[in-house]
Design a protein around this motif. Structure first.
Motif, short mmCIF file in Angstrom:
data_model
loop_
_atom_site.label_atom_id
_atom_site.label_comp_id
_atom_site.label_asym_id
_atom_site.label_seq_id
_atom_site.Cartn_x
_atom_site.Cartn_y
_atom_site.Cartn_z
N GLY A 26 0.79 -1.22 0.00
CA GLY A 26 0.00 0.00 0.00
C GLY A 26 0.82 1.27 0.00
O GLY A 26 2.04 1.26 0.17
N PRO A 27 0.13 2.39 -0.17
CA PRO A 27 0.81 3.68 -0.31
C PRO A 27 1.18 4.37 1.01
O PRO A 27 1.86 5.39 1.00
CB PRO A 27 -0.22 4.52 -1.08
N GLY A 28 0.77 3.83 2.12
CA GLY A 28 1.03 4.48 3.41
C GLY A 28 2.51 4.73 3.66
O GLY A 28 3.32 3.83 3.58
N GLY A 29 2.85 5.97 3.96
CA GLY A 29 4.21 6.34 4.32
C GLY A 29 5.17 6.50 3.16
O GLY A 29 6.37 6.74 3.38
N LEU A 30 4.69 6.42 1.94
CA LEU A 30 5.58 6.56 0.79
C LEU A 30 6.10 7.98 0.65
O LEU A 30 5.36 8.95 0.85
CB LEU A 30 4.88 6.18 -0.52
N ALA A 31 7.37 8.10 0.27
CA ALA A 31 7.97 9.39 -0.03
C ALA A 31 7.98 9.65 -1.53
O ALA A 31 8.08 10.79 -1.96
CB ALA A 31 9.40 9.45 0.50
N ALA A 32 7.89 8.57 -2.33
CA ALA A 32 7.93 8.70 -3.79
C ALA A 32 7.52 7.38 -4.43
O ALA A 32 7.49 6.34 -3.77
CB ALA A 32 9.33 9.08 -4.26
N GLU A 51 -2.53 10.66 -6.80
CA GLU A 51 -3.45 10.02 -5.84
C GLU A 51 -2.75 9.78 -4.50
O GLU A 51 -3.35 9.93 -3.44
CB GLU A 51 -3.92 8.71 -6.45
N CYS A 52 -1.47 9.38 -4.57
CA CYS A 52 -0.71 9.09 -3.35
C CYS A 52 -0.07 10.34 -2.75
O CYS A 52 0.47 10.29 -1.64
CB CYS A 52 0.40 8.06 -3.66
N GLY A 53 -0.07 11.45 -3.50
CA GLY A 53 0.52 12.69 -3.01
C GLY A 53 2.04 12.65 -2.94
O GLY A 53 2.62 13.27 -2.04
N VAL A 54 2.67 11.95 -3.89
CA VAL A 54 4.13 11.82 -3.87
C VAL A 54 4.70 12.11 -5.26
O VAL A 54 4.00 12.00 -6.26
CB VAL A 54 4.56 10.40 -3.43
N PRO A 55 5.99 12.46 -5.31
CA PRO A 55 6.63 12.70 -6.61
C PRO A 55 7.01 11.38 -7.29
O PRO A 55 7.05 10.31 -6.66
CB PRO A 55 7.89 13.49 -6.23
N ILE A 56 7.32 11.50 -8.57
CA ILE A 56 7.83 10.37 -9.35
C ILE A 56 9.33 10.52 -9.48
O ILE A 56 9.83 11.58 -9.83
CB ILE A 56 7.19 10.35 -10.76
N LYS A 57 10.05 9.44 -9.20
CA LYS A 57 11.50 9.42 -9.39
C LYS A 57 11.79 8.56 -10.62
O LYS A 57 11.42 7.39 -10.66
CB LYS A 57 12.21 8.86 -8.17
N ALA A 58 12.44 9.15 -11.61
CA ALA A 58 12.82 8.45 -12.82
C ALA A 58 14.21 7.85 -12.63
O ALA A 58 15.14 8.55 -12.24
CB ALA A 58 12.81 9.41 -14.00
N VAL A 59 14.34 6.55 -12.90
CA VAL A 59 15.62 5.87 -12.72
C VAL A 59 16.14 5.46 -14.11
O VAL A 59 15.45 4.75 -14.84
CB VAL A 59 15.47 4.63 -11.82
N PRO A 60 17.34 5.90 -14.47
CA PRO A 60 17.89 5.54 -15.77
C PRO A 60 18.05 4.02 -15.94
O PRO A 60 18.35 3.31 -14.97
CB PRO A 60 19.26 6.22 -15.79
N ALA A 61 17.86 3.57 -17.16
CA ALA A 61 17.93 2.13 -17.46
C ALA A 61 19.26 1.53 -17.06
O ALA A 61 19.31 0.39 -16.55
CB ALA A 61 17.65 1.89 -18.94
N ASP A 62 20.37 2.26 -17.26
CA ASP A 62 21.68 1.70 -16.92
C ASP A 62 21.85 1.53 -15.41
O ASP A 62 22.55 0.62 -14.96
CB ASP A 62 22.81 2.54 -17.51
N VAL A 63 21.19 2.36 -14.62
CA VAL A 63 21.22 2.20 -13.17
C VAL A 63 20.44 0.95 -12.77
O VAL A 63 20.90 0.14 -11.96
CB VAL A 63 20.67 3.45 -12.45
N LEU A 64 19.25 0.78 -13.36
CA LEU A 64 18.46 -0.41 -13.06
C LEU A 64 19.22 -1.69 -13.41
O LEU A 64 19.17 -2.67 -12.67
CB LEU A 64 17.13 -0.39 -13.83
N ALA A 65 19.91 -1.67 -14.54
CA ALA A 65 20.63 -2.86 -15.01
C ALA A 65 21.74 -3.29 -14.05
O ALA A 65 22.14 -4.45 -14.05
CB ALA A 65 21.19 -2.61 -16.40
N SER A 66 22.22 -2.37 -13.23
CA SER A 66 23.30 -2.69 -12.29
C SER A 66 22.80 -3.23 -10.96
O SER A 66 23.61 -3.56 -10.09
CB SER A 66 24.16 -1.45 -12.06
N ILE A 67 21.49 -3.34 -10.79
CA ILE A 67 20.93 -3.74 -9.50
C ILE A 67 20.43 -5.18 -9.55
O ILE A 67 19.60 -5.54 -10.39
CB ILE A 67 19.79 -2.80 -9.08
#
Length: 122
Positions: A26-32, A51-67
């Motif tokens: 659920g969305p409770g306590g989310l910062a983003a 709806e959740c009252g939070v910002p969107i954080k965009a994560v570059p594809a190359d960062v995702l690929a390293s996780i």
């Protein structure tokens, strides 16, 4: 900082994203909310963030690929280089020492996934 990572297909609806998020805890306590950069402007994601009252954080594809993620989807790994976009986005956006508190949950229509991570922020 608590962040929900979201992965979704282009046909995903707001209801699909919401369902995946609720299934992940659920969305409770989310910062983003976070996702891969090329989907960060998707209207359904903007609606969910609003709806959740939070910002969107965009994560570059190359960062995702390293996780590395505990959940592994062969299709996602071949496309994005990580096992779960939702888990990787949550971990990347939650910041230093981030850890998953909810692994990938999938909407019933299988068009959206969500995971939640906590960390020390950017």
């Amino acid at each position: 900082m608590k962040v929900a990572g979201l992965g979704f297909k282009k046909e995903a609806t707001l209801a699909s994203l919401r369902e995946a998020l609720v299934a992940a805890g659920g969305p409770g306590g989310l910062a983003a909310v976070a996702t891969i950069s090329d989907k960060a402007d998707a209207e359904v994601l903007k609606q969910l963030a609003h709806e959740c009252g939070v910002p969107i954080k965009a994560v570059p594809a190359d960062v995702l690929a390293s996780i590395e993620t505990p959940t592994q989807s062969k299709r996602i790994a071949e496309t994005f280089g990580t096992g779960s976009v939702a888990e990787a986005a949550a971990l990347a956006a939650a910041g230093v020492r981030a850890r998953l508190i909810a692994t990938r949950a999938i909407s019933q229509d299988r068009t959206a996934t969500a995971a939640i991570a906590e960390g020390d922020g950017p």
